[in-house]
Design an enzyme around this catalytic site. Structure first.
Site, mmCIF file in Angstrom:
data_model
loop_
_atom_site.group_PDB
_atom_site.id
_atom_site.type_symbol
_atom_site.label_atom_id
_atom_site.label_comp_id
_atom_site.label_asym_id
_atom_site.label_seq_id
_atom_site.Cartn_x
_atom_site.Cartn_y
_atom_site.Cartn_z
ATOM 1 C CE1 TYR A 55 -4.029 -1.617 -0.614
ATOM 2 C CE2 TYR A 55 -3.160 -3.192 0.974
ATOM 3 C CZ TYR A 55 -4.075 -2.855 -0.010
ATOM 4 O OH TYR A 55 -5.022 -3.756 -0.412
ATOM 5 N NE ARG A 58 -0.579 -0.062 -6.196
ATOM 6 C CZ ARG A 58 0.605 -0.671 -6.354
ATOM 7 N NH1 ARG A 58 1.018 -1.597 -5.512
ATOM 8 N NH2 ARG A 58 1.399 -0.340 -7.354
ATOM 9 C CG ASN A 89 -11.291 3.150 -8.641
ATOM 10 O OD1 ASN A 89 -11.361 1.935 -8.802
ATOM 11 N ND2 ASN A 89 -11.424 4.025 -9.608
ATOM 12 C CB VAL A 90 -8.381 2.361 -2.383
ATOM 13 C CG1 VAL A 90 -9.257 1.159 -2.041
ATOM 14 C CG2 VAL A 90 -7.159 1.924 -3.177
ATOM 15 C CG ASP A 91 -8.136 6.587 -7.285
ATOM 16 O OD1 ASP A 91 -9.061 7.403 -7.164
ATOM 17 O OD2 ASP A 91 -8.065 5.794 -8.250
ATOM 18 C CG HIS A 106 -13.640 -2.300 -2.730
ATOM 19 N ND1 HIS A 106 -13.442 -2.724 -4.021
ATOM 20 C CD2 HIS A 106 -14.773 -2.923 -2.307
ATOM 21 C CE1 HIS A 106 -14.420 -3.563 -4.365
ATOM 22 N NE2 HIS A 106 -15.239 -3.680 -3.348
ATOM 23 N N GLY A 174 -15.490 1.433 -16.147
ATOM 24 C CA GLY A 174 -14.162 0.877 -15.868
ATOM 25 C C GLY A 174 -14.095 -0.154 -14.766
ATOM 26 C CB THR A 175 -15.884 -2.007 -12.572
ATOM 27 O OG1 THR A 175 -15.882 -3.239 -11.826
ATOM 28 C CG2 THR A 175 -17.310 -1.632 -12.936
ATOM 29 C CB SER A 176 -13.435 -6.653 -14.784
ATOM 30 O OG SER A 176 -13.158 -6.917 -13.429
HETATM 31 N N1 APR Z 1 -11.224 3.547 -19.321
HETATM 32 C C1 APR Z 1 -12.242 2.800 -18.837
HETATM 33 N N2 APR Z 1 -12.111 1.501 -18.500
HETATM 34 C C2 APR Z 1 -10.907 0.914 -18.667
HETATM 35 C C3 APR Z 1 -9.791 1.621 -19.162
HETATM 36 C C4 APR Z 1 -9.985 3.006 -19.508
HETATM 37 N N3 APR Z 1 -8.993 3.745 -19.999
HETATM 38 N N4 APR Z 1 -8.740 0.775 -19.204
HETATM 39 C C5 APR Z 1 -9.175 -0.405 -18.739
HETATM 40 N N5 APR Z 1 -10.485 -0.335 -18.417
HETATM 41 C C6 APR Z 1 -11.379 -1.363 -17.885
HETATM 42 C C7 APR Z 1 -10.971 -2.792 -18.188
HETATM 43 O O1 APR Z 1 -11.399 -3.159 -19.517
HETATM 44 C C8 APR Z 1 -11.718 -3.568 -17.098
HETATM 45 O O2 APR Z 1 -13.035 -3.899 -17.494
HETATM 46 O O3 APR Z 1 -11.363 -1.294 -16.465
HETATM 47 C C9 APR Z 1 -11.744 -2.567 -15.933
HETATM 48 C C10 APR Z 1 -10.798 -2.878 -14.807
HETATM 49 O O4 APR Z 1 -11.184 -4.081 -14.194
HETATM 50 P P1 APR Z 1 -10.408 -4.626 -12.909
HETATM 51 O O5 APR Z 1 -8.941 -4.505 -13.116
HETATM 52 O O6 APR Z 1 -10.959 -5.966 -12.603
HETATM 53 O O7 APR Z 1 -10.802 -3.551 -11.763
HETATM 54 P P2 APR Z 1 -12.112 -3.466 -10.863
HETATM 55 O O8 APR Z 1 -13.300 -4.004 -11.579
HETATM 56 O O9 APR Z 1 -12.171 -2.091 -10.348
HETATM 57 O O10 APR Z 1 -11.745 -4.441 -9.686
HETATM 58 C C11 APR Z 1 -12.655 -4.577 -8.610
HETATM 59 O O11 APR Z 1 -11.097 -5.919 -7.417
HETATM 60 O O12 APR Z 1 -8.922 -6.320 -6.843
HETATM 61 C C12 APR Z 1 -10.097 -5.785 -6.423
HETATM 62 O O13 APR Z 1 -10.462 -4.329 -4.667
HETATM 63 C C13 APR Z 1 -10.019 -4.360 -6.011
HETATM 64 O O14 APR Z 1 -11.676 -2.629 -6.224
HETATM 65 C C14 APR Z 1 -10.989 -3.666 -6.901
HETATM 66 C C15 APR Z 1 -11.929 -4.775 -7.314
#
Ligand code: APR
Length: 232
Positions: A55, A58, A89-91, A106, A174-176
């Site tokens: 951290y 980070r 996001n933690v930022d 988170h 931007g989240t998977s």
């Molecule tokens: N703009 C928008 N989205 C983007 C970009 C961008 N420039 N670049 C990448 N992405 C997308 C990716 O395609 C993906 O779908 O952002 C997503 C990131 O996914 P993850 O890395 O899985 O992040 P997240 O979904 O935030 O993870 C959830 O997992 O590890 C834990 O606690 C952590 O909060 C986090 C949680």
């Protein structure tokens, strides 16, 4: 007239254009680190020094980062909408851009808390944000990152559910959508609530919802979202 409620769920991709690594993209953080070691409650009990080290790195990265066009675009939406951001996001880039209502699901990188009393939360400053196992609070207790580790409850999930239930419009950026309970929030939106999803790559999105996909990065995607919403 009351403004419509625009609820926005953000993930690591929101901050990617600020130079902060995502977790699951290729080259992402979970390719470089073992998540069990640095971000789980078991890892914390096993080796708190390693978790602090992770951290601290980070935080160092966050100090060099600036909010991007996407963060700034969401601030501008506050003129027309009652915008609430739920971020994984933690930022602190949403706050630094100027967003006024941000719920951190988170935890927060720039905060630590007492290991003895979780209600004692301390804000770190940019020039004093290296933490280790010797760091003590004013009561002499060790501190831990103010982060929700894997294996821990997510205390802010209920306020987040309340917000999604009230959404007039829901936006996901931007989240998977791999990590629960955050990924399940979408299901709390009303059936008629329009849902927009901004991500440059295909996402594990629920198939039982009618989602408008904006296949772009956060900066361009938020600009397109604003165009769509302005025409309504
Ligand atoms: N703009 C928008 N989205 C983007 C970009 C961008 N420039 N670049 C990448 N992405 C997308 C990716 O395609 C993906 O779908 O952002 C997503 C990131 O996914 P993850 O890395 O899985 O992040 P997240 O979904 O935030 O993870 C959830 O997992 O590890 C834990 O606690 C952590 O909060 C986090 C949680």
């Amino acid at each position: 007239m009351n403004k419509k409620k625009l609820i926005i769920l953000t993930g690591a991709g929101m901050s990617a254009e600020s130079g902060i690594s995502t977790f699951r993209d290729s080259g992402g953080l979970w390719e470089q680190y073992n998540v069990e070691d640095v971000a789980s409650i078991e890892g914390w009990y096993r080796n708190p020094a390693l978790v602090h080290q992770f951290y601290n790195a980070r935080r160092k990265q966050l100090l060099t980062a600036q909010p991007n066009m996407g963060h700034c675009g969401l601030v501008e939406l506050e003129e027309q909408y009652d915008v609430h951001i739920i971020t994984q996001n933690v930022d602190n880039l949403h706050e630094r851009a100027g967003s006024t209502k941000v719920l951190h699901l988170h935890g927060e990188l720039m905060k630590v808390r007492s290991t003895r009393n979780e209600s004692r939360i301390y804000e770190l400053t940019p020039d004093n944000c290296e933490v280790d196992t010797d760091t003590r609070d004013e009561y002499g207790d060790p501190v831990r990152p103010h982060i929700v580790f894997f294996g821990e409850a997510v205390p802010m999930i209920n306020p987040a559910i309340d917000l999604v239930e009230q959404a007039d419009i829901l936006v996901i950026i931007g989240t998977s959508l791999n990590v629960y309970p955050a990924a399940g929030l979408v299901q709390y939106a009303h059936r008629d609530t329009p849902i927009y999803l901004i991500d440059p790559k295909p996402v594990n999105a629920p198939t039982n919802r009618n989602i408008h996909f904006i296949v772009k990065g956060a900066g361009e995607g938020v600009a397109e979202l604003k165009n769509i919403l302005l025409k309504q």
